[in-house]
Structure formats: structure tokens, C-alpha cells
Design a protein around this motif. Structure first.
Motif, PDB file in Angstrom:
ATOM      1  N   HIS A 122       0.860  -1.183   0.000  1.00  0.00           N
ATOM      2  CA  HIS A 122       0.000   0.000   0.000  1.00  0.00           C
ATOM      3  C   HIS A 122       0.895   1.231   0.000  1.00  0.00           C
ATOM      4  CE1 HIS A 122       1.054  -0.431   4.184  1.00  0.00           C
ATOM      5  NE2 HIS A 122       0.458   0.688   4.509  1.00  0.00           N
ATOM      6  N   ASP A 182       0.047  -3.704   6.138  1.00  0.00           N
ATOM      7  CA  ASP A 182      -0.423  -3.045   7.357  1.00  0.00           C
ATOM      8  C   ASP A 182      -1.898  -3.339   7.621  1.00  0.00           C
ATOM      9  OD1 ASP A 182       2.033  -2.018   7.901  1.00  0.00           O
ATOM     10  OD2 ASP A 182       1.536   0.072   7.501  1.00  0.00           O
ATOM     11  N   HIS A 237       0.802  -4.503  10.306  1.00  0.00           N
ATOM     12  CA  HIS A 237       0.993  -3.145  10.793  1.00  0.00           C
ATOM     13  C   HIS A 237       2.042  -3.053  11.912  1.00  0.00           C
ATOM     14  CE1 HIS A 237      -0.959   0.907  12.125  1.00  0.00           C
ATOM     15  NE2 HIS A 237       0.073   1.078  11.327  1.00  0.00           N
ATOM     16  N   HIS A 238       3.195  -3.658  11.667  1.00  0.00           N
ATOM     17  CA  HIS A 238       4.371  -3.507  12.546  1.00  0.00           C
ATOM     18  C   HIS A 238       4.124  -3.939  13.992  1.00  0.00           C
ATOM     19  CE1 HIS A 238       5.498  -1.148   9.060  1.00  0.00           C
ATOM     20  NE2 HIS A 238       4.418  -0.403   9.251  1.00  0.00           N
ATOM     21  N   ASP A 272       6.227   4.505   4.756  1.00  0.00           N
ATOM     22  CA  ASP A 272       7.122   3.513   5.368  1.00  0.00           C
ATOM     23  C   ASP A 272       7.184   2.203   4.569  1.00  0.00           C
ATOM     24  OD1 ASP A 272       4.414   3.265   6.191  1.00  0.00           O
ATOM     25  OD2 ASP A 272       4.975   1.990   7.865  1.00  0.00           O
ATOM     26  N   HIS A 273       6.461   2.155   3.458  1.00  0.00           N
ATOM     27  CA  HIS A 273       6.478   0.958   2.605  1.00  0.00           C
ATOM     28  C   HIS A 273       6.991   1.259   1.202  1.00  0.00           C
ATOM     29  CE1 HIS A 273       4.039  -1.599   5.381  1.00  0.00           C
ATOM     30  NE2 HIS A 273       3.895  -0.391   5.902  1.00  0.00           N
TER      31      HIS A 273
HETATM   32 ZN   LIG Z   1       3.474   0.584   7.713  1.00  0.00          ZN
END
Ligand SMILES: [Zn+2]
Length: 269
Positions: free
Chosen positions: A83, A185, A210-211, A87-88
Motif C-alpha cells: 500500500h 499493514d 501493521h508492525h 514507510d512501505h
Molecule cells: Zn506501515
């Protein structure tokens, strides 16, 4: 005698070359790259196909790729973008510029992220084909890897999402001896939708959604996946408090082994 020495030199040279290049074993190599607070997963098959799932938040992905990829290779056969959150995807701009990317798979939900838009522009400029992931369009990669798309169940290209986390491309990587479940995520809302699909979700290794946030990796989803190991891609000292203690307690209670980028650096499986 001279002929034998010459032959020995040639054999030695070939062996050195093999050591430098690195010979793939028979198993698929999966590296959860240490890119700080973000996701990036590199896959190398024994028949030398190279797949990258997300690229983390920065160019740190390039340093990680230099560590896990053989030096002779400048090709990535497929990039999956779960997505378009920073951060991706932000690290992927330089990946697309520096490597020969042969294809990109994404969901296609619109985003104002300028890095994401730059990736799409570069794909157009370089003629890189873009595939919209959906569960009817699985991908067989060589002889050792099958990418089973579990979400979306139908094309979501152009569909807007209020919460982009729940527009995460979710795949199972099926290999001869291991299955990985990767949901980007995806939070509970998407997990419920995946559960409703009735697909086989079982996997040996699950990357925490989602981490490691408490909004993902629900009990119901973990029950369906039934992983032995969960990998959490979160950055050391991140401001979100990932992974959340509720998730860690849930995993501990279920007896699932936990591997974490924030504690271990790169996680190799
Ligand atoms: Zn993320």
C-alpha cells in the motif's frame, strides 16, 4: 606439469568466483530487511528469481539489498507494493531507478504520496508493467515460489480507502518447504474480510500486520494462519510504540516464536 598448474589455477579462479557471487542453496531465502520503521522483504529463489515486497521509508533499503543480493545481479523480477504509505514505498523510488525491475504488483488505490506517484511515473517511463493484484491472479515464479494473492478478492484499482492500511495487498508465499503470510499493514477490518473469503490461510511464518500494532494480528486471524513464527518489522525506538505489548502477550500466550527487526536487525529465514 605446466598444463596441470594452469588447470589448477583455472579451477581455483572458478571456485573464487563462485564464493564471491554466492551460490544459492536449495531453499528459498527470505530476508526481512532492517529498514527502520517500515516494511521491506526480499526473496531469492534457488533458481535465481528476485522479489521485493515493499521498500521501507528510505534509501536504507539499498544498503540492505547490497548485503542480501549477489553482486552480479541488478535485476528484480517483481516488486510488490502492499500500500502507498511512506514507510512501505518511499525507499522504492531509488530501487526502481537503480535496478532493472521487470514488473510491479500493487492494489492501485489512489494516494497523494509523491514518492508513490514518482514510482508510477518511472514505471511508465521505463515501460515496467504494473499488475493489479487480486486473488484470481496468482503468480508462479520459477520452480520454487507461488504467490497466492489473498486480498483483494477483486480488483481495487482506483478505489479510494479512508484507511489505506486496510487497502494492503495480502499474499501467501508458497514454497516447497515453507509458507509465508504477508498482509502489509492490514488491520482487523481487512483481516476479517480475508477470513470471510474462506481461503486457506495457513502459514509457517506470519509477518505481523501493521508492525505489531494492537489493531492487527487479531486472535481470529492468528487462529486461521496458525504460524510457528511471527516476524515483526518495526524500527528500534519508534514513536508508535510498535510492537504493542498486547500483541506480544497474544503471541506469547499462543506459544508462537517472535522475531523482531528492532531487536535483531535483519531477520533471515
Ligand atoms: Zn506501515
Amino acid at each position: 606439469m605446466i598444463k596441470n598448474v594452469f588447470l589448477m589455477c583455472i579451477i581455483g579462479l572458478v571456485l573464487i568466483c563462485i564464493c564471491v557471487a554466492g551460490l544459492p542453496g536449495r531453499e528459498v531465502q527470505v530476508s526481512f530487511l532492517n529498514v527502520g520503521q517500515g516494511d521491506s522483504i526480499f526473496v531469492r529463489t534457488p533458481d535465481d528469481y528476485f522479489i521485493l515486497i515493499d521498500g521501507g521509508p528510505s534509501v536504507s533499503v539499498l544498503e540492505e539489498l547490497a548485503e542480501v543480493m549477489p553482486r552480479y545481479n541488478r535485476t528484480i523480477d517483481l516488486v510488490l507494493i502492499t500500500h502507498p504509505h511512506a514507510d512501505h514505498v518511499n525507499g522504492l523510488v531509488e530501487v526502481v531507478k537503480r535496478f532493472e525491475v521487470k514488473g510491479v504488483m500493487l492494489v492501485g488505490t489512489p494516494s497523494g504520496n509523491t514518492f508513490y506517484q514518482e514510482i508510477l511515473r518511472l514505471c511508465g517511463e521505463q515501460g515496467i508493467p504494473i499488475y493489479f493484484g487480486e486473488s484470481g491472479r496468482d503468480v508462479k515464479v520459477g520452480s520454487y515460489l507461488y504467490i497466492d494473492v489473498v486480498w483483494p478478492s477483486r480488483s481495487m484499482a482506483g478505489v479510494e480507502f479512508e484507511n489505506l492500511n486496510n487497502a494492503s495487498l495480502a499474499v501467501r508465499l508458497i514454497m516447497p518447504d515453507k509458507v509465508f503470510m504477508l498482509t502489509g499493514d492490514a488491520e482487523e477490518e481487512e483481516e476479517r474480510e480475508i477470513l470471510r473469503s474462506g481461503f486457506d490461510l495457513s502459514a509457517d511464518i506470519f509477518k505481523a500486520g501493521h508492525h505489531g500494532s494492537k489493531t492487527a494480528s487479531s486472535d481470529e486471524f492468528l487462529d486461521a494462519v496458525e504460524p510457528d513464527t511471527v516476524v515483526i518489522q518495526s524500527g528500534a525506538g519508534n514513536s508508535f510504540g510498535h510492537p504493542h505489548k498486547e500483541v506480544l502477550e497474544r503471541l506469547l500466550r499462543l506459544g508462537i516464536q517472535v522475531r523482531r527487526n528492532d531487536l535483531e536487525g535483519r531477520v533471515e529465514i
